[in-house]
Write a protein that holds these residues in place. Structure first.
Motif, PDB file in Angstrom:
ATOM      1  N   LEU A  50       0.829  -1.209   0.000  1.00  0.00           N
ATOM      2  CA  LEU A  50       0.000   0.000   0.000  1.00  0.00           C
ATOM      3  C   LEU A  50       0.863   1.259   0.000  1.00  0.00           C
ATOM      4  N   LEU A  51       1.949   1.230   0.759  1.00  0.00           N
ATOM      5  CA  LEU A  51       2.845   2.380   0.806  1.00  0.00           C
ATOM      6  C   LEU A  51       3.516   2.606  -0.544  1.00  0.00           C
ATOM      7  N   ALA A  52       3.964   1.527  -1.178  1.00  0.00           N
ATOM      8  CA  ALA A  52       4.593   1.649  -2.487  1.00  0.00           C
ATOM      9  C   ALA A  52       3.612   2.186  -3.528  1.00  0.00           C
ATOM     10  N   ARG A  53       2.385   1.691  -3.470  1.00  0.00           N
ATOM     11  CA  ARG A  53       1.368   2.146  -4.436  1.00  0.00           C
ATOM     12  C   ARG A  53       1.078   3.632  -4.232  1.00  0.00           C
ATOM     13  N   ALA A  54       0.964   4.042  -2.976  1.00  0.00           N
ATOM     14  CA  ALA A  54       0.685   5.441  -2.667  1.00  0.00           C
ATOM     15  C   ALA A  54       1.832   6.341  -3.130  1.00  0.00           C
ATOM     16  N   ALA A  55       3.064   5.912  -2.900  1.00  0.00           N
ATOM     17  CA  ALA A  55       4.217   6.716  -3.303  1.00  0.00           C
ATOM     18  C   ALA A  55       4.243   6.915  -4.811  1.00  0.00           C
ATOM     19  N   GLY A  56       3.912   5.861  -5.544  1.00  0.00           N
ATOM     20  CA  GLY A  56       3.871   5.987  -7.001  1.00  0.00           C
ATOM     21  C   GLY A  56       2.812   6.968  -7.462  1.00  0.00           C
ATOM     22  N   ARG A  57       1.657   6.949  -6.806  1.00  0.00           N
ATOM     23  CA  ARG A  57       0.590   7.873  -7.195  1.00  0.00           C
ATOM     24  C   ARG A  57       0.981   9.317  -6.883  1.00  0.00           C
ATOM     25  N   VAL A  58       1.625   9.529  -5.742  1.00  0.00           N
ATOM     26  CA  VAL A  58       2.057  10.880  -5.389  1.00  0.00           C
ATOM     27  C   VAL A  58       3.021  11.416  -6.449  1.00  0.00           C
ATOM     28  N   ARG A  59       3.961  10.589  -6.865  1.00  0.00           N
ATOM     29  CA  ARG A  59       4.886  10.996  -7.937  1.00  0.00           C
ATOM     30  C   ARG A  59       4.115  11.427  -9.179  1.00  0.00           C
ATOM     31  N   ASN A  60       3.134  10.620  -9.547  1.00  0.00           N
ATOM     32  CA  ASN A  60       2.399  10.887 -10.778  1.00  0.00           C
ATOM     33  C   ASN A  60       1.478  12.092 -10.667  1.00  0.00           C
ATOM     34  N   TRP A  61       1.118  12.468  -9.444  1.00  0.00           N
ATOM     35  CA  TRP A  61       0.364  13.708  -9.227  1.00  0.00           C
ATOM     36  C   TRP A  61       1.252  14.941  -9.431  1.00  0.00           C
ATOM     37  N   GLY A  62       2.563  14.720  -9.388  1.00  0.00           N
ATOM     38  CA  GLY A  62       3.475  15.856  -9.474  1.00  0.00           C
ATOM     39  C   GLY A  62       3.787  16.449  -8.115  1.00  0.00           C
ATOM     40  N   VAL A  63       3.424  15.715  -7.049  1.00  0.00           N
ATOM     41  CA  VAL A  63       3.717  16.144  -5.683  1.00  0.00           C
ATOM     42  C   VAL A  63       5.027  15.487  -5.266  1.00  0.00           C
ATOM     43  N   ARG A  64       5.907  16.232  -4.610  1.00  0.00           N
ATOM     44  CA  ARG A  64       7.256  15.736  -4.365  1.00  0.00           C
ATOM     45  C   ARG A  64       7.487  15.169  -2.970  1.00  0.00           C
ATOM     46  N   VAL A  65       6.572  15.439  -2.025  1.00  0.00           N
ATOM     47  CA  VAL A  65       6.804  14.986  -0.646  1.00  0.00           C
ATOM     48  C   VAL A  65       5.627  14.146  -0.156  1.00  0.00           C
ATOM     49  N   LEU A  66       5.940  12.966   0.371  1.00  0.00           N
ATOM     50  CA  LEU A  66       4.956  12.085   0.993  1.00  0.00           C
ATOM     51  C   LEU A  66       5.319  11.965   2.470  1.00  0.00           C
ATOM     52  N   PHE A  67       4.326  12.118   3.346  1.00  0.00           N
ATOM     53  CA  PHE A  67       4.618  11.971   4.770  1.00  0.00           C
ATOM     54  C   PHE A  67       3.517  11.217   5.491  1.00  0.00           C
ATOM     55  N   MET A  68       3.902  10.669   6.641  1.00  0.00           N
ATOM     56  CA  MET A  68       2.970   9.966   7.515  1.00  0.00           C
ATOM     57  C   MET A  68       3.180  10.457   8.935  1.00  0.00           C
ATOM     58  N   ASN A  69       2.090  10.759   9.622  1.00  0.00           N
ATOM     59  CA  ASN A  69       2.158  11.075  11.045  1.00  0.00           C
ATOM     60  C   ASN A  69       1.752   9.835  11.826  1.00  0.00           C
ATOM     61  N   CYS A  70       2.517   9.494  12.845  1.00  0.00           N
ATOM     62  CA  CYS A  70       2.149   8.352  13.667  1.00  0.00           C
ATOM     63  C   CYS A  70       2.737   8.525  15.060  1.00  0.00           C
ATOM     64  N   LEU A  71       2.254   7.712  15.979  1.00  0.00           N
ATOM     65  CA  LEU A  71       2.787   7.722  17.331  1.00  0.00           C
ATOM     66  C   LEU A  71       4.117   6.985  17.348  1.00  0.00           C
ATOM     67  N   VAL A  72       5.044   7.450  18.173  1.00  0.00           N
ATOM     68  CA  VAL A  72       6.352   6.811  18.270  1.00  0.00           C
ATOM     69  C   VAL A  72       6.210   5.339  18.656  1.00  0.00           C
ATOM     70  N   GLU A  73       5.194   5.033  19.482  1.00  0.00           N
ATOM     71  CA  GLU A  73       5.000   3.653  19.925  1.00  0.00           C
ATOM     72  C   GLU A  73       4.443   2.739  18.842  1.00  0.00           C
ATOM     73  N   ASN A  74       4.067   3.316  17.686  1.00  0.00           N
ATOM     74  CA  ASN A  74       3.561   2.496  16.583  1.00  0.00           C
ATOM     75  C   ASN A  74       4.751   1.849  15.876  1.00  0.00           C
ATOM     76  N   ALA A  75       5.258   0.795  16.499  1.00  0.00           N
ATOM     77  CA  ALA A  75       6.485   0.163  16.019  1.00  0.00           C
ATOM     78  C   ALA A  75       6.350  -0.377  14.601  1.00  0.00           C
ATOM     79  N   THR A  76       5.168  -0.873  14.262  1.00  0.00           N
ATOM     80  CA  THR A  76       4.977  -1.448  12.926  1.00  0.00           C
ATOM     81  C   THR A  76       5.159  -0.398  11.844  1.00  0.00           C
ATOM     82  N   MET A  77       4.506   0.756  12.007  1.00  0.00           N
ATOM     83  CA  MET A  77       4.613   1.794  10.995  1.00  0.00           C
ATOM     84  C   MET A  77       5.996   2.427  10.995  1.00  0.00           C
ATOM     85  N   MET A  78       6.602   2.574  12.163  1.00  0.00           N
ATOM     86  CA  MET A  78       7.945   3.125  12.228  1.00  0.00           C
ATOM     87  C   MET A  78       8.924   2.216  11.483  1.00  0.00           C
ATOM     88  N   SER A  79       8.792   0.913  11.694  1.00  0.00           N
ATOM     89  CA  SER A  79       9.659  -0.041  11.013  1.00  0.00           C
ATOM     90  C   SER A  79       9.432  -0.021   9.503  1.00  0.00           C
TER      91      SER A  79
END
Length: 202
Positions: A107-136
């Motif tokens: 899902l992350l790879a697919r989203a990054a590709g779409r952002v590129r194709n939109w012409g947007v240069r920065v992708l970010f995610m906000n999460c809690l530090v304790e969210n080890a899965t997303m941090m990893s």
């Protein structure tokens, strides 16, 4: 890590863009998250009504939602890509029983590709530090992580769109739609039902 290295299509986690009529499926998916998973996904504990308002408020004419479904077409993983003028924010959720299969990475790879194709240069995610899965996951995908107290922001600057990124997104969508058609055909043959009713109105 260069973005081109982490944009493969995982045939075990085929993604497709969610159409408007599948909002009830997305709602059912998010409502299936337990209290702790809701807190980690949204940064705070969100009630059923709050999740319903969140799903209703997604502007699919601007944003994109990518999904992975099981054999019954229930959404087991979802990524909401919120488009802004200079960046795009990503939120990802995967049901507990389906984690560890590469769905979040797909899902992350697919989203990054779409952002590129939109012409947007920065992708970010906000999460809690304790969210080890997303941090990893963010670290594995080469994202830079900035920590402030209990919150973390992972971001990556993307290269410009090119023929490869456009083709990759198109092929990924075709594979996802083919996967969806096969599952829908199986449901039709075995008398399964269509999209679920609004879980809050059931």
């Amino acid at each position: 890590m260069p973005l081109e290295v982490w944009t493969p299509m995982d045939l075990n986690a085929l993604t497709r863009e969610m159409p408007e009529d599948e909002r009830p499926r997305l709602l059912a998916h998010l409502l299936a998250l337990g209290p702790e998973d809701r807190r980690l996904r949204f940064g705070h504990l969100l009630s059923d009504d709050g999740i319903a308002k969140y799903v209703e408020g997604i502007d699919l004419s601007r944003d994109a939602v990518f999904v992975v479904t099981d054999a019954d077409l229930a959404i087991i993983g979802a990524a909401h890509l919120a488009r802004k003028e200079n960046d795009a924010e990503l939120g990802v959720s995967v049901l507990p029983a389906h984690r560890g299969r590469g769905i979040g990475a797909a899902l992350l790879a697919r989203a990054a590709g779409r952002v590129r194709n939109w012409g947007v240069r920065v992708l970010f995610m906000n999460c809690l530090v304790e969210n080890a899965t997303m941090m990893s996951l963010a670290r594995k995908q080469g994202m830079t992580i900035a920590v402030s107290g209990a919150d973390a922001e992972a971001f990556v600057k993307l290269p410009r769109a090119d023929l490869a990124s456009l083709a990759t997104d198109a092929v990924a969508e075709h594979l996802g739609l083919f996967d969806h058609a096969l599952k829908a055909g199986w449901q039709a043959l075995h008398g399964s039902h269509g999209p679920p009713a609004d879980p809050l109105k059931a």
